[in-house]
Design an enzyme around this catalytic site. Structure first.
Site, PDB file in Angstrom:
ATOM      1  N   GLU A 289       3.354  -8.870  -8.957  1.00 22.10           N
ATOM      2  CA  GLU A 289       2.693  -9.911  -8.920  1.00 22.10           C
ATOM      3  C   GLU A 289       1.636 -10.121  -9.535  1.00 22.10           C
ATOM      4  O   GLU A 289       0.810 -11.444 -10.156  1.00 22.10           O
ATOM      5  CB  GLU A 289       2.229 -10.025  -7.914  1.00 22.10           C
ATOM      6  CG  GLU A 289       3.421 -10.742  -6.075  1.00 22.10           C
ATOM      7  CD  GLU A 289       2.707 -11.282  -4.770  1.00 22.10           C
ATOM      8  OE1 GLU A 289       3.368 -11.239  -4.341  1.00 22.10           O
ATOM      9  OE2 GLU A 289       1.806 -11.315  -4.952  1.00 22.10           O
ATOM     10  N   HIS A 310      18.721  12.833  -8.328  1.00 24.04           N
ATOM     11  CA  HIS A 310      20.300  12.779  -8.292  1.00 24.04           C
ATOM     12  C   HIS A 310      21.164  11.444  -8.323  1.00 24.04           C
ATOM     13  O   HIS A 310      21.994  10.762  -8.037  1.00 24.04           O
ATOM     14  CB  HIS A 310      20.629  13.371  -7.012  1.00 24.04           C
ATOM     15  CG  HIS A 310      19.710  14.337  -6.893  1.00 24.04           C
ATOM     16  ND1 HIS A 310      21.047  15.640  -7.500  1.00 24.04           N
ATOM     17  CD2 HIS A 310      18.801  15.875  -7.202  1.00 24.04           C
ATOM     18  CE1 HIS A 310      19.820  17.584  -7.364  1.00 24.04           C
ATOM     19  NE2 HIS A 310      18.719  16.853  -7.184  1.00 24.04           N
ATOM     20  N   LYS A 424       9.797 -20.544  -1.977  1.00 29.26           N
ATOM     21  CA  LYS A 424       9.162 -21.215  -0.089  1.00 29.26           C
ATOM     22  C   LYS A 424       9.910 -22.689  -0.568  1.00 29.26           C
ATOM     23  O   LYS A 424      10.244 -23.349   1.007  1.00 29.26           O
ATOM     24  CB  LYS A 424       7.711 -20.671  -0.522  1.00 29.26           C
ATOM     25  CG  LYS A 424       7.243 -19.692  -0.193  1.00 29.26           C
ATOM     26  CD  LYS A 424       5.909 -19.373  -0.064  1.00 29.26           C
ATOM     27  CE  LYS A 424       5.439 -17.853   0.402  1.00 29.26           C
ATOM     28  NZ  LYS A 424       4.093 -18.536  -0.075  1.00 29.26           N
TER      29      LYS A 424
HETATM   30  O1  PA5 Z   1      -0.477 -10.723  -2.165  1.00 29.42           O
HETATM   31  C1  PA5 Z   1      -0.223 -11.592  -2.240  1.00 29.42           C
HETATM   32  O2  PA5 Z   1      -0.919 -12.818  -2.347  1.00 29.42           O
HETATM   33  C2  PA5 Z   1       1.267 -11.762  -1.504  1.00 29.42           C
HETATM   34  O3  PA5 Z   1       1.562 -11.056  -1.325  1.00 29.42           O
HETATM   35  C3  PA5 Z   1       0.160 -11.890   0.235  1.00 29.42           C
HETATM   36  O4  PA5 Z   1      -0.156 -11.330   0.635  1.00 29.42           O
HETATM   37  C4  PA5 Z   1       1.809 -12.270   0.932  1.00 29.42           C
HETATM   38  O5  PA5 Z   1       2.336 -13.519   0.455  1.00 29.42           O
HETATM   39  C5  PA5 Z   1       1.258 -12.495   2.332  1.00 29.42           C
HETATM   40  O6  PA5 Z   1       0.475 -14.209   2.519  1.00 29.42           O
HETATM   41  P1  PA5 Z   1      -0.552 -14.328   4.040  1.00 29.42           P
HETATM   42  O7  PA5 Z   1      -1.509 -13.493   4.094  1.00 29.42           O
HETATM   43  O8  PA5 Z   1      -1.382 -15.417   3.885  1.00 29.42           O
HETATM   44  O9  PA5 Z   1       0.491 -14.212   4.758  1.00 29.42           O
END
Ligand code: PA5
Length: 448
Positions: A289, A310, A424
């Site tokens: 990310e 393996h 989303k």
């Molecule tokens: O790293 C990030 O920002 C995302 O992976 C969030 O942690 C994830 O989408 C969950 O979001 P939230 O904590 O708002 O539910």
């Protein structure tokens, strides 16, 4: 006390030593940019000095809340996804007995279960069925407070907990970890009077394991959060060093960026210790990310060796030469087990009799490193003295700091994740969520 260390010797046959050394001023600049908060995503730098800013009082509050859950629950469900899930799971699985859930239950030691990280109907149906006769509690973790996966799971769990345990007990055993003001999770927590913890505004999800997002579930699992934070504090000091070769985070960031420039587009994080499986998942999210954007970024992947030798071993040995490996190697296991001798030696294994199982594992590790380097796979090695809270804390901070530096070296904003919104938007449009009418129309037209 020793620290984790990084060895990049087995990369030097693939990248020029001088080119690597030339990163020193660039890395220094990136570190200054982080420190001064003058770079991209500078409103999300709360993780940078988080370990050293955690107070004893905060840890005591977390431990006291964990104790309430431990005393009153046989099972605690931790609901969260992405950065609100992976860090806690990484540490808990690394520190837990591999067969914990099969062992006899002890009072005050609840089983930890994760939910809210998928939308699997079978998973949720089986979970709610399993919880039917259990005294369970819930930690609802969501920074935005609106994440669909987590919200669906929490809606189910809240109702079930209230129905089974009554509203008063539910109030005691449901804890929220969310934003100070915004989001449905905050509204619910305030209305119901749940104990809640705040996720700081300036700490993004994937950098939040050392906030209550990770620390609360980790404490509920009986894992020592003080040691975890102490290890992270030590790495915060070590990784502040501006000398490239003295700072493992800086050296890791520089090495992987140089490898990327040389066409090594995929990094494989490797463990030889199955308990680190979820640690690798946490790392993948952190780097995926943070760096995968603007058409750039090393693809982070992971394998559990020797298991995956393996399955993926063939590809790694002889597939496309666009990969490099980073091995997280635990020096000393927590247990001692020897290969027994056998009079008949039907399996021909007596050459190993008396040796520790870990000695065999270490030879598998060394043999793999030699084979993969021979096969054209550069190899970085992170040595971890032991698998405990202190060194996990070190690893967490090391990878976070390296990620910040690495993202800046790559020229991206390591602290946003605009691409995550695309699915989303489509999902909400397809589900006719209020506010998505235009997108709904457009998507229906596309699907005709
Ligand atoms: O790293 C990030 O920002 C995302 O992976 C969030 O942690 C994830 O989408 C969950 O979001 P939230 O904590 O708002 O539910």
């Amino acid at each position: 006390m020793e620290n984790i260390t990084l060895n990049v010797e087995k990369v030097l046959g693939f990248v020029d030593k001088e080119k690597l050394a030339a990163y020193a001023p660039k890395v220094k600049e990136c570190m200054e940019t982080l420190e001064k908060g003058t770079g991209l995503g500078n409103d999300f730098l709360g993780w940078l000095h988080l370990p050293s800013s955690i107070t004893k009082e905060h840890l005591a509050d977390l431990k006291a809340t964990a104790e309430v859950l431990r005393e009153n629950c046989e099972v605690v469900v931790v609901a969260g996804i992405g950065g609100s899930y992976l860090g806690a799971r990484a540490v808990i699985e690394a520190m837990s007995d591999s067969f914990q859930w099969l062992r006899e239950k002890k009072a005050g030691q609840p089983t930890i279960i994760f939910a809210g990280h998928n939308i699997g109907e079978d998973y949720l149906a089986e979970l709610t069925d399993f919880l039917k006769d259990k005294k369970f509690g819930v930690i609802n973790i969501s920074k935005s407070g609106t994440t669909t996966e987590t919200a669906i799971a929490f809606r189910l769990l809240k109702k079930q907990c209230e129905d089974q345990r009554g509203k008063d007990m539910a109030r005691k055993v449901i804890v929220a970890v969310t934003d100070a003001k915004k989001g449905a999770a905050r509204v619910t927590a305030d209305k119901e009077g749940y104990k809640s913890f705040i996720i700081p505004d300036n700490v993004g999800g994937r950098f939040s394991v050392l906030t209550p997002v990770g620390l609360l579930p980790i404490a509920v699992a009986g894992v020592d959060i003080e040691q975890l934070v102490a290890g992270a504090c030590e790495m915060e000091k070590v990784c502040a060093n501006e000398e490239l070769t003295e700072n493992p985070a800086a050296l890791y960031a520089a090495t992987r960026n140089e490898l990327y420039k040389e066409g090594k587009k995929i990094e494989i994080l490797v463990n030889f210790q199955p308990k680190l499986h979820y640690f690798m998942e946490w790392w993948k999210q952190l780097y995926g990310e943070s760096e995968g954007k603007d058409g750039k970024g090393i693809y982070p992947s992971s394998v559990d060796f020797s298991t995956d030798l393996h399955s993926m071993g063939q590809w790694i040995q002889q597939g496309e030469r666009t990969i490099f490996e980073t091995v997280v190697s635990v020096e000393k296991p927590n247990h001692e087990l020897h290969v027994p001798s056998d009079e008949e030696n039907l399996d021909g294994l007596n050459f190993l009799a008396g040796k520790r199982v870990d000695e065999v594992n270490k030879m598998a590790e060394l043999g793999t490193q030699l084979a993969h380097v021979d096969g054209g796979v550069p190899n970085l090695r992170i040595s971890v003295p032991a698998l405990n809270e202190y060194y996990l804390g070190q690893l967490i901070y090391f990878f976070e700091k390296a990620c910040g530096i690495s993202g800046y070296l790559l020229g991206v904003n390591p602290f946003n994740q605009p691409g995550v919104e695309a699915y989303k938007k489509n999902m909400f449009a397809l589900l006719n969520k209020p506010g998505y009418e235009k997108e709904s129309e457009a998507i229906q037209a596309r699907l005709k």
